[in-house]
Design an enzyme around this catalytic site. Sequence first.
Site, PDB file in Angstrom:
ATOM      1  N   GLY A 340       0.488  -1.209  -0.066  1.00  0.00           N
ATOM      2  CA  GLY A 340       0.247  -0.100   0.100  1.00  0.00           C
ATOM      3  C   GLY A 340       0.949   1.396  -0.499  1.00  0.00           C
ATOM      4  O   GLY A 340       0.260   2.173  -0.389  1.00  0.00           O
ATOM      5  N   GLU A 393       4.365   4.417   6.492  1.00  0.00           N
ATOM      6  CA  GLU A 393       2.952   4.017   6.110  1.00  0.00           C
ATOM      7  C   GLU A 393       1.797   4.592   5.324  1.00  0.00           C
ATOM      8  O   GLU A 393       1.872   5.903   5.654  1.00  0.00           O
ATOM      9  CB  GLU A 393       2.423   3.818   7.974  1.00  0.00           C
ATOM     10  CG  GLU A 393       3.263   1.998   8.148  1.00  0.00           C
ATOM     11  CD  GLU A 393       2.436   0.931   7.493  1.00  0.00           C
ATOM     12  OE1 GLU A 393       1.849   1.040   6.386  1.00  0.00           O
ATOM     13  OE2 GLU A 393       2.569  -0.154   8.310  1.00  0.00           O
ATOM     14  N   ASP A 394       1.344   3.289   4.671  1.00  0.00           N
ATOM     15  CA  ASP A 394       0.165   4.550   3.934  1.00  0.00           C
ATOM     16  C   ASP A 394      -1.105   4.282   5.220  1.00  0.00           C
ATOM     17  O   ASP A 394      -1.941   5.927   5.487  1.00  0.00           O
ATOM     18  CB  ASP A 394      -0.418   3.375   2.918  1.00  0.00           C
ATOM     19  CG  ASP A 394      -0.328   2.138   3.314  1.00  0.00           C
ATOM     20  OD1 ASP A 394      -0.287   1.966   4.634  1.00  0.00           O
ATOM     21  OD2 ASP A 394      -1.006   0.555   2.922  1.00  0.00           O
ATOM     22  N   ASP A 397      -4.474   1.093  11.170  1.00  0.00           N
ATOM     23  CA  ASP A 397      -5.681   1.642  11.197  1.00  0.00           C
ATOM     24  C   ASP A 397      -6.109   0.791  13.041  1.00  0.00           C
ATOM     25  O   ASP A 397      -5.409   1.476  14.127  1.00  0.00           O
ATOM     26  CB  ASP A 397      -6.411  -0.090  10.278  1.00  0.00           C
ATOM     27  CG  ASP A 397      -8.014   0.223  10.071  1.00  0.00           C
ATOM     28  OD1 ASP A 397      -8.396   0.369  11.299  1.00  0.00           O
ATOM     29  OD2 ASP A 397      -7.937  -0.639  10.160  1.00  0.00           O
ATOM     30  N   LYS A 425      -6.358   6.397  10.591  1.00  0.00           N
ATOM     31  CA  LYS A 425      -7.720   5.763  11.407  1.00  0.00           C
ATOM     32  C   LYS A 425      -7.367   5.290  12.775  1.00  0.00           C
ATOM     33  O   LYS A 425      -7.914   4.940  13.252  1.00  0.00           O
ATOM     34  CB  LYS A 425      -8.057   4.943  10.439  1.00  0.00           C
ATOM     35  CG  LYS A 425      -9.715   4.876  10.258  1.00  0.00           C
ATOM     36  CD  LYS A 425      -9.849   3.500   9.843  1.00  0.00           C
ATOM     37  CE  LYS A 425      -9.671   3.274   7.679  1.00  0.00           C
ATOM     38  NZ  LYS A 425      -9.978   2.235   7.606  1.00  0.00           N
ATOM     39  N   PHE A 446     -13.699   3.060   4.850  1.00  0.00           N
ATOM     40  CA  PHE A 446     -12.501   2.282   4.329  1.00  0.00           C
ATOM     41  C   PHE A 446     -12.189   2.911   2.704  1.00  0.00           C
ATOM     42  O   PHE A 446     -13.244   3.798   1.893  1.00  0.00           O
ATOM     43  CB  PHE A 446     -13.370   1.023   3.999  1.00  0.00           C
ATOM     44  CG  PHE A 446     -12.543  -0.241   3.169  1.00  0.00           C
ATOM     45  CD1 PHE A 446     -11.410  -0.720   4.269  1.00  0.00           C
ATOM     46  CD2 PHE A 446     -12.024   0.406   1.484  1.00  0.00           C
ATOM     47  CE1 PHE A 446     -10.360  -1.643   3.669  1.00  0.00           C
ATOM     48  CE2 PHE A 446     -10.579  -0.867   1.247  1.00  0.00           C
ATOM     49  CZ  PHE A 446     -10.107  -1.483   2.390  1.00  0.00           C
ATOM     50  N   ASP A 453      -6.035  -0.586  -1.593  1.00  0.00           N
ATOM     51  CA  ASP A 453      -6.433  -1.463  -2.065  1.00  0.00           C
ATOM     52  C   ASP A 453      -7.972  -1.886  -1.556  1.00  0.00           C
ATOM     53  O   ASP A 453      -8.092  -1.723  -0.583  1.00  0.00           O
ATOM     54  CB  ASP A 453      -5.532  -2.739  -2.662  1.00  0.00           C
ATOM     55  CG  ASP A 453      -5.723  -3.481  -1.698  1.00  0.00           C
ATOM     56  OD1 ASP A 453      -4.975  -3.158  -0.515  1.00  0.00           O
ATOM     57  OD2 ASP A 453      -5.969  -4.822  -1.880  1.00  0.00           O
ATOM     58  N   ARG A 459      -5.498   0.326  -6.520  1.00  0.00           N
ATOM     59  CA  ARG A 459      -4.822   1.161  -5.849  1.00  0.00           C
ATOM     60  C   ARG A 459      -3.560   2.162  -6.885  1.00  0.00           C
ATOM     61  O   ARG A 459      -3.522   3.005  -6.710  1.00  0.00           O
ATOM     62  CB  ARG A 459      -3.181   0.429  -6.036  1.00  0.00           C
ATOM     63  CG  ARG A 459      -3.327  -0.910  -5.056  1.00  0.00           C
ATOM     64  CD  ARG A 459      -2.049  -1.505  -4.695  1.00  0.00           C
ATOM     65  NE  ARG A 459      -2.469  -2.966  -4.102  1.00  0.00           N
ATOM     66  CZ  ARG A 459      -1.986  -3.340  -3.145  1.00  0.00           C
ATOM     67  NH1 ARG A 459      -1.814  -1.605  -1.882  1.00  0.00           N
ATOM     68  NH2 ARG A 459      -2.532  -4.073  -1.996  1.00  0.00           N
TER      69      ARG A 459
HETATM   70  P1  IMP Z   1      -3.764  -2.865  10.720  1.00  0.00           P
HETATM   71  O1  IMP Z   1      -3.006  -3.265  11.060  1.00  0.00           O
HETATM   72  O2  IMP Z   1      -5.266  -2.436  11.987  1.00  0.00           O
HETATM   73  O3  IMP Z   1      -3.508  -0.676  11.684  1.00  0.00           O
HETATM   74  O4  IMP Z   1      -4.252  -2.402   9.551  1.00  0.00           O
HETATM   75  C1  IMP Z   1      -2.948  -1.718   8.943  1.00  0.00           C
HETATM   76  C2  IMP Z   1      -3.447  -2.307   7.568  1.00  0.00           C
HETATM   77  O5  IMP Z   1      -4.759  -2.209   6.684  1.00  0.00           O
HETATM   78  C3  IMP Z   1      -3.173  -1.334   5.955  1.00  0.00           C
HETATM   79  O6  IMP Z   1      -1.651  -1.307   6.139  1.00  0.00           O
HETATM   80  C4  IMP Z   1      -4.013  -1.903   4.984  1.00  0.00           C
HETATM   81  O7  IMP Z   1      -3.294  -2.867   4.194  1.00  0.00           O
HETATM   82  C5  IMP Z   1      -5.175  -1.650   5.623  1.00  0.00           C
HETATM   83  N1  IMP Z   1      -5.862  -1.294   6.286  1.00  0.00           N
HETATM   84  C6  IMP Z   1      -6.670  -0.339   6.907  1.00  0.00           C
HETATM   85  N2  IMP Z   1      -7.884   0.340   6.504  1.00  0.00           N
HETATM   86  C7  IMP Z   1      -7.756   0.703   5.433  1.00  0.00           C
HETATM   87  C8  IMP Z   1      -8.313   1.028   4.208  1.00  0.00           C
HETATM   88  O8  IMP Z   1      -8.862   2.301   5.157  1.00  0.00           O
HETATM   89  N3  IMP Z   1      -8.047   0.956   3.151  1.00  0.00           N
HETATM   90  C9  IMP Z   1      -7.357   0.000   2.274  1.00  0.00           C
HETATM   91  N4  IMP Z   1      -6.376  -0.427   3.210  1.00  0.00           N
HETATM   92  C10 IMP Z   1      -6.705  -0.323   4.809  1.00  0.00           C
HETATM   93 MG    MG Z   2       0.521  -0.747   4.894  1.00  0.00          MG
END
Ligand code: IMP
Ligand code: MG
Length: 482
Positions: A340, A393-394, A397, A425, A446, A453, A459
Site C-alpha cells: 500500500g 506507512e500508508d 488502522d 484512522k 474504508f 486497495d 491502487r
Molecule cells: P492495522 O494493522 O489494523 O493498523 O492495519 C493496517 C493495514 O490495514 C494497512 O496497511 C492496510 O493494508 C489495511 N487498511 C486499513 N484500513 C484501510 C483502508 O481504509 N483502506 C485500505 N486498506 C486499509
Molecule cells: Mg500497510
Amino acid sequence: MSKQVLGFTKALSEIADALNSSLAAGEKLRLMIKVAARALGVRGCSLMLLDAQKKRLIHAASHGLSERYLRKGFLESEKSLSEILEGKAIHIPDVLNDPRIQFQELAEQEHISSILGVPVRIRGEVVGTLRIYNRMKRDFNSGEEGFLNTVANLVGVVLETGRIGDAGEQLLESETRVVAKPAPLASQLKPVAFAHPSEEEFAHLLDFYQIEWLYEPRSFELRWDGKGSEMFTPDFYLPVLDLYIEMTTMKPELAREKNRKVRRLRELYPGVNIKLLARRDYDRLIAKYGHGPLAGTKTRGVGRVFFSAAQIQRRVRQLAKEISKDYEGRHVVLVGVLRGVFCFMADLMRYLTVPADVDFMSISYYGVGRSKAVHVTKDLDLNLEGRHVLLVEDIVDTGMTLSFVLGYLKERNPASLAVCTLLDKRVRRLAEVKLAYVGFEIPDEFLVGYGLDYQEEYRNLPFIALLSEEKPGAEQDTGQSA
Ligand code: IMP
Ligand code: MG
C-alpha cells in the site's frame, strides 16, 4: 479441631460445590479465590498466570485488591518469577523490606504488609501463582501454606478443564500433530468457551498479531446495594495494551445495554481502559482481511473523493519539509511495508531534501494460512544497525501491523526509529503506537486509491476515495468512477 482447620474444611467444601456446579470456569476461579481469602482471614487473594513467554505474570482473577494494584501487578513479575518457575512457595513476611517486591510504595498504599504465594500447576508444569495478601506483617504457617497449595491444585484443575472446549479442539487441529514441545502456555490457559463466534475470530486475529489476550478475566461490580450487585465482565483483556474490549452484537437493545454498562464502568473505574467494539465495526475490521459478512459486499466502485491528487501532493510536500528539517544533518533510511505504501513513499522521498535510502519489506496477512502468526515474508536488504530509520506507512488502522513491524525493526538496533503515516484512522486504534508524522487523520471509513486497495483493486487511482458499498434499498453515494 482448631478454628482455623474448621474454616479450611468449610472453605474446601464450598470450593468442591463450585467445582461440581455449572458455573463458567472464570466464575469458579473468582469464587475459589474469594473463599480462600476469607478462610485465611487475609485482605486479598489473586491468581496470576504466566504469559506465553513466561516473562510476565498477569492477574487473571482477584479478590480484595484495588484497581491500581491490579494494574501494576503484572509488572511485579520479574523478580519473583524465578521462584515461581521453580515451583517454590514464596513467603514475604515484610513487604516493605523485601527486595523481591518492586512496588513497595504501591503495596504500602494498598496496606499490604505480607504475602504468601504458591505455584499453580497443570499436570506438573508451573503456569502461574496463587497469592494472598495480608494487612499485617507476619509469616504464614505450614497449615496455611498447605491449604493455599490445595486451593492452587484445584485452580489448576479448573484451568485445565476450562480449556477443553470447541475452540480448544480446533486449536489442536490447526497445529501440526507432531508437537514436540507444548503449545504456547497462554493459549493453553485461555478459557476458550467463547460466547460468540466473532469473539473466537477476534481471538484468532489477536493471536495472529501475537497480542496476548485473556478472555473474560475479570468482573467489575457496577452496582451494589442491599438487593445485590450488578456485575460486568468485558470479553477480552489485552495485558500488553492494558486494554479491555467488549464486543457488541447487532441487536440494538443489547447494544444499548452494553453501552450503558461500559459508560458506568468508565465512571466507576476511571483508570480502566475499555473499548467497545460494535458488531458493525468488527465486521468491517475483519472484512479487510476477507472474512465475515461484509467481506463479499459488492462494491459499485469509487465513492466520494476524500483527498484529491492536489491535496495529497500538498500534504506530502509539507510532511517532507518537516522531516527534512528534523533530520537535518542525518542520513535517513525510509522503510516501507509493501504494498500500500509505494505511492506515498515514492512521492515523499522525492520531496525530501536530506539524503535518504529506501528499503521495503513485506509481512504475511491475516486470513492467509490462518493458524500462523504474522511473519516477515520479504525481508529488508539494508542493514539498519546504527541507522536513522523512518518507517513510512500508508495507513494505520488498529495499529497491530505497525506494532509488529516496529518490534521487528527495533531488533535491528537502529540509532533512531520513528513513524510517518499518510493516513491515521485513529478511532479504530487498539494498539497505541507513537506517530511522529501524520498526513491526514481520517474517520472510520474504508478508503482506496493512491496505493490503497480493496482486494487488490483501486491502487492506481491518483486520489483517495471512499469505497462505496452496495446496500440493498439504501441510498447510494453519487459515485465518481475511476
Ligand atoms: P492495522 O494493522 O489494523 O493498523 O492495519 C493496517 C493495514 O490495514 C494497512 O496497511 C492496510 O493494508 C489495511 N487498511 C486499513 N484500513 C484501510 C483502508 O481504509 N483502506 C485500505 N486498506 C486499509
Ligand atoms: Mg500497510
